[in-house]
Design a protein around this motif. Structure first.
Motif, PDB file in Angstrom:
ATOM      1  N   ASP A   3      41.145  31.160  87.717  1.00  0.00           N
ATOM      2  CA  ASP A   3      42.525  31.629  87.508  1.00  0.00           C
ATOM      3  C   ASP A   3      43.043  32.225  88.815  1.00  0.00           C
ATOM      4  N   TRP A   8      29.657  42.866  88.448  1.00  0.00           N
ATOM      5  CA  TRP A   8      30.896  43.654  88.403  1.00  0.00           C
ATOM      6  C   TRP A   8      30.811  44.857  87.469  1.00  0.00           C
ATOM      7  N   GLN A   9      29.953  44.780  86.434  1.00  0.00           N
ATOM      8  CA  GLN A   9      29.971  45.863  85.456  1.00  0.00           C
ATOM      9  C   GLN A   9      28.951  46.947  85.763  1.00  0.00           C
ATOM     10  N   ASP A  12      40.509  35.283  91.968  1.00  0.00           N
ATOM     11  CA  ASP A  12      39.217  35.721  91.452  1.00  0.00           C
ATOM     12  C   ASP A  12      38.268  34.574  91.134  1.00  0.00           C
ATOM     13  N   ALA A  13      38.822  33.527  90.515  1.00  0.00           N
ATOM     14  CA  ALA A  13      37.933  32.570  89.858  1.00  0.00           C
ATOM     15  C   ALA A  13      38.687  31.254  89.684  1.00  0.00           C
ATOM     16  N   TRP A  15      27.560  34.890  79.657  1.00  0.00           N
ATOM     17  CA  TRP A  15      28.667  34.445  80.540  1.00  0.00           C
ATOM     18  C   TRP A  15      28.351  34.818  81.999  1.00  0.00           C
ATOM     19  N   GLU A  22      31.388  31.065  74.034  1.00  0.00           N
ATOM     20  CA  GLU A  22      32.618  31.864  74.079  1.00  0.00           C
ATOM     21  C   GLU A  22      33.891  31.071  74.391  1.00  0.00           C
ATOM     22  N   TYR A  48      32.620  36.380  92.973  1.00  0.00           N
ATOM     23  CA  TYR A  48      31.436  37.265  92.930  1.00  0.00           C
ATOM     24  C   TYR A  48      30.206  36.557  92.385  1.00  0.00           C
ATOM     25  N   GLY A  91      42.098  38.599  82.823  1.00  0.00           N
ATOM     26  CA  GLY A  91      40.758  39.191  82.758  1.00  0.00           C
ATOM     27  C   GLY A  91      40.819  40.719  82.700  1.00  0.00           C
ATOM     28  N   TYR A  96      37.900  43.005  82.906  1.00  0.00           N
ATOM     29  CA  TYR A  96      36.904  43.713  83.719  1.00  0.00           C
ATOM     30  C   TYR A  96      36.831  45.177  83.312  1.00  0.00           C
ATOM     31  N   GLU A 136      33.350  27.924  84.610  1.00  0.00           N
ATOM     32  CA  GLU A 136      34.317  28.477  85.557  1.00  0.00           C
ATOM     33  C   GLU A 136      33.579  28.886  86.827  1.00  0.00           C
TER      34      GLU A 136
HETATM   35  O1  G3I Z   1      27.888  43.716  77.440  1.00  0.00           O
HETATM   36  C1  G3I Z   1      27.209  42.735  76.668  1.00  0.00           C
HETATM   37  C2  G3I Z   1      25.752  43.026  76.678  1.00  0.00           C
HETATM   38  O2  G3I Z   1      25.516  44.257  76.084  1.00  0.00           O
HETATM   39  C3  G3I Z   1      25.029  41.913  75.956  1.00  0.00           C
HETATM   40  O3  G3I Z   1      23.650  42.096  76.088  1.00  0.00           O
HETATM   41  C4  G3I Z   1      25.407  40.566  76.541  1.00  0.00           C
HETATM   42  C5  G3I Z   1      24.777  39.461  75.746  1.00  0.00           C
HETATM   43  O4  G3I Z   1      25.641  38.389  75.512  1.00  0.00           O
HETATM   44  O5  G3I Z   1      26.796  40.404  76.525  1.00  0.00           O
HETATM   45  C6  G3I Z   1      27.453  41.376  77.279  1.00  0.00           C
HETATM   46  O6  G3I Z   1      28.835  41.194  77.324  1.00  0.00           O
HETATM   47  C7  G3I Z   1      29.331  40.126  78.049  1.00  0.00           C
HETATM   48  C8  G3I Z   1      30.034  40.659  79.282  1.00  0.00           C
HETATM   49  O7  G3I Z   1      30.650  39.608  79.930  1.00  0.00           O
HETATM   50  C9  G3I Z   1      29.095  41.349  80.274  1.00  0.00           C
HETATM   51  O8  G3I Z   1      28.229  40.451  80.874  1.00  0.00           O
HETATM   52  C10 G3I Z   1      30.331  39.425  77.137  1.00  0.00           C
HETATM   53  O9  G3I Z   1      29.657  38.797  76.083  1.00  0.00           O
HETATM   54  C11 G3I Z   1      31.113  38.416  77.886  1.00  0.00           C
HETATM   55  O10 G3I Z   1      32.206  37.994  77.084  1.00  0.00           O
HETATM   56  C12 G3I Z   1      31.670  39.003  79.157  1.00  0.00           C
HETATM   57  O11 G3I Z   1      32.140  37.939  79.917  1.00  0.00           O
HETATM   58  C13 G3I Z   1      32.995  38.230  80.989  1.00  0.00           C
HETATM   59  C14 G3I Z   1      34.254  37.388  80.809  1.00  0.00           C
HETATM   60  O12 G3I Z   1      35.086  37.533  81.951  1.00  0.00           O
HETATM   61  C15 G3I Z   1      35.056  37.778  79.575  1.00  0.00           C
HETATM   62  O13 G3I Z   1      35.469  39.079  79.642  1.00  0.00           O
HETATM   63  C16 G3I Z   1      32.274  37.810  82.271  1.00  0.00           C
HETATM   64  O14 G3I Z   1      31.203  38.707  82.537  1.00  0.00           O
HETATM   65  C17 G3I Z   1      33.241  37.821  83.451  1.00  0.00           C
HETATM   66  O15 G3I Z   1      32.592  37.271  84.563  1.00  0.00           O
HETATM   67  C18 G3I Z   1      34.488  37.009  83.110  1.00  0.00           C
HETATM   68  O16 G3I Z   1      35.371  37.098  84.163  1.00  0.00           O
HETATM   69  C19 G3I Z   1      36.482  36.225  84.106  1.00  0.00           C
HETATM   70  C20 G3I Z   1      37.728  37.089  84.103  1.00  0.00           C
HETATM   71  O17 G3I Z   1      37.811  37.783  82.887  1.00  0.00           O
HETATM   72  C21 G3I Z   1      38.989  36.284  84.351  1.00  0.00           C
HETATM   73  N1  G3I Z   1      38.846  35.458  85.523  1.00  0.00           N
HETATM   74  C22 G3I Z   1      37.727  34.563  85.473  1.00  0.00           C
HETATM   75  C23 G3I Z   1      36.426  35.315  85.337  1.00  0.00           C
HETATM   76  C24 G3I Z   1      35.231  34.387  85.329  1.00  0.00           C
HETATM   77  O18 G3I Z   1      35.073  33.671  84.155  1.00  0.00           O
END
Ligand code: G3I
Ligand code: 9MR
Ligand code: ZN
Length: 543
Positions: A155, A350-351, A152-153, A408, A493, A525, A306, A308, A521
């Motif tokens: 990891d 992704w979301q 994925d990334a 993120w 974070e 995607y 992760g 997701y 990281e």
């Molecule tokens: O949903 C809220 C949103 O309402 C708010 O406005 C915004 C402002 O900060 O935050 C949003 O949530 C964030 C969410 O991503 C959606 O974008 C979270 O703070 C943030 O913690 C979350 O980060 C995700 C992260 O995993 C942690 O879960 C990243 O999108 C996602 O790309 C990342 O993916 C990781 C995998 O878990 C593991 N593999 C690596 C990969 C890349 O880092």
């Protein structure tokens, strides 16, 4: 000082196409700029700096050097008297062609379940990885072959939801800019007479097909180890048990969407594969019909990979319906889409996948397509593009990003906004869409407050320490090239971000540190929307 590089003179560090708008963003207030031919040292243009907006995302006050007039290919730099100069950059129509190839090839470096052999992977080669049968998390006596796909990334987890987004980006890039994609990117399939972008996408799709439960049609959310391996673990040395997690609505719906999409795109190129994809897609839809209540995915307490996760499957299901309608012409999918699709943000991540759903329906030429619905979506799509263009105009660095969007993976936001704008260009001709999309690209390649190129191996100030296990563990001096990092995340974070970035403006919340997974990281995607953008930028490339 004038002959030294100043971190306050920001350009796209690769450069600009000959006929593009060309602007450097300078932090501070100065009067005049010069564009200097870097080979001869001769100033080819002297001009006035304009504007003095305060940029909300970085706190910088900036001014602009517009040198669009220069259309002669060459290598140049910008010089600001009393400050210093920019990095060298090119003016050239082929300025992004190597980058396009590298970002696609980077996905090939992410391949799992295969050896990366030295003939194409060079110093980044490694032996076969993650090839043993995976166990079911719920019943470890059951095993299944789910080898393949992409890590994925940084990891080695393989997650269905984000992988479908990567695939969709590649297939759309090919659909919109087919002439750009060659068969010579130097991946294992190069030379097979199929564009490498489709070979790479197929590598991902073949793994997705393995993630479908053959009985119910439901799709497993992910296959990962319980915990992330050490940063210094090469893929082939990661021998932790790979566990297949439960079926989720969103994995199943996203899967149905991209397999239907694939059935359309590979129909003449690879008819058998196309047929398999369509069957798998319909089977996934059957699962969705039988399981109407949303099945979310949540990590069990002993799984730290992760998540997701998502709180809604509406956009995912609408995407699946739109793609299945386009692939089959079957009215039941059309009806599901027209009854259920809600215009909600047009996400291309992704979301939120509602943007992918919108694209599928807006460009549908299947009979029965509801023209009123299409017009309604197009209008909202263009309204959003207009909003991006005006956000870009107001932003100090000309990037279509609100200060709240630096979370993120913020670079994905930048890239998907550009993708949105380029799709708008197919709906309505308006130069501002193209200009704003190019401005987003300039941001990613160094025209930002940190003077930082966010793509490994490209630009003058490069990412050197991405949170990427192969890059951390291998013996190569430089990280795997062609990978885009997540970029500034103002939510701080991870521990490095918390200790080094607190109090900074949103666009400054990035650090090139191997342990800063929330800013540094990489992810497949995050590359795919940039591959789409580069499809546009390279579409006049001279071969
Ligand atoms: O949903 C809220 C949103 O309402 C708010 O406005 C915004 C402002 O900060 O935050 C949003 O949530 C964030 C969410 O991503 C959606 O974008 C979270 O703070 C943030 O913690 C979350 O980060 C995700 C992260 O995993 C942690 O879960 C990243 O999108 C996602 O790309 C990342 O993916 C990781 C995998 O878990 C593991 N593999 C690596 C990969 C890349 O880092
Ligand atoms: O390497 C992991 C990365 O892929 C994830 O995006 C991130 C957030 O889930 O977690 C990283 O792993 C770290 C873990 O969360 C905490 N201990 C240190 C791990 C490696 O830095
Ligand atoms: Zn692997």
């Amino acid at each position: 000082a004038e002959n030294e590089i100043s971190d306050d003179v920001h350009v796209n560090q690769l450069g600009y196409k000959t006929l593009s708008k060309k602007i450097a963003v300078i932090k501070g207030q100065y009067k005049k700029f010069q564009v200097v031919d870097s080979k001869t040292g001769v100033a080819v243009l002297t001009g006035d700096l304009t504007g003095n907006p305060k940029d909300e995302s970085s706190g910088d006050t900036v001014c602009y050097a517009d040198f669009s007039k220069i259309t002669v290919p060459g290598k140049y730099f910008i010089s600001i008297s009393g400050l210093g100069k920019s990095y060298d950059f090119l003016i050239d129509d082929n300025v992004y062609s190597k980058l396009g190839d590298a970002m696609l090839k980077a996905l090939c470096y992410q391949r799992c379940g295969t050896a990366l052999t030295p003939d194409f992977a060079g110093e980044y080669s490694h032996a076969e990885c993650h090839k043993t049968l995976a166990k079911f998390y719920n019943d470890e006596t059951r095993e299944i072959d789910v080898s393949g796909g992409w890590h994925d990334a940084g990891d080695y987890g393989r997650y269905v939801v984000p992988a479908t987004v990567t695939v969709a980006g590649l297939l759309l890039a090919y659909e919109f800019y087919p002439q750009v994609f060659t068969d010579a990117v130097r991946i294992p399939e190069s030379g097979n007479k199929i564009p490498d972008v489709l070979d790479e996408a197929k590598y991902g799709i073949e793994w997705l097909l393995k993630m479908q439960d053959s009985e119910s049609g439901g799709v497993y959310h992910k296959v990962t180890s319980r915990v992330f391996p050490e940063m210094t673990t090469m893929p082939d040395k990661d021998v932790d048990n790979q566990l297949v997690m439960s079926i989720s609505t969103n994995a199943t719906a996203d899967f149905a969407a991209v397999t239907a999409m694939a059935s359309r795109i590979y129909v003449t190129i690879d008819p058998v594969f196309s047929q398999n994809c369509l069957q798998a897609s319909q089977k996934a839809w059957e699962w969705l019909e039988k399981n109407k209540d949303f099945v979310s995915f949540k990590n069990p307490s002993d799984v730290a990979s992760g998540e997701y996760g998502d709180s809604s499957g509406k956009d995912e299901k609408a995407w699946a319906a739109a793609e299945l309608f386009r692939a089959t012409g079957n009215e039941k999918y059309n009806e599901y889409f027209t009854d259920n699709y809600q215009i909600e943000g047009f996400g291309l991540g992704w979301q939120n996948v509602s943007g992918f759903a919108a694209i599928a329906y807006m460009f549908s030429d299947v009979s029965g397509t509801d023209q009123k619905k299409v017009d309604e979506i197009k209008k909202a799509w263009l309204d959003k593009a207009d909003m991006f263009a005006s956000t870009g105009q107001k932003d100090g660095y000309l990037v279509a990003m609100h200060k709240m969007e630096y979370n993120w993976g913020s670079n994905m936001n930048v890239a998907t906004h550009a993708m949105h704008l380029l799709i708008s260009d197919r709906l309505k001709t308006d130069d501002k869409y193209i200009h704003t999309a190019e401005d987003c690209t300039h941001y990613l390649l160094g025209r930002n407050t940190l003077n930082q190129s966010y793509i490994t191996g490209f630009g003058s100030k490069q990412v050197k320490k991405p949170h990427h296990r192969p890059s951390a563990a291998d013996l190569a001096l430089n990280p795997v090239p062609g990978l885009m990092v997540g970029g500034p995340d103002s939510a701080l974070e991870d521990d490095v971000a918390k200790s080094k970035l607190s109090g900074k403006f949103p666009a400054e919340c990035y650090i090139d540190d191997i342990n800063s997974f929330s800013t540094n990281e990489v992810a497949t995607y995050w590359n795919s929307p940039v591959i789409f953008i580069l499809g546009y930028l390279n579409s006049n490339r001279l071969l």
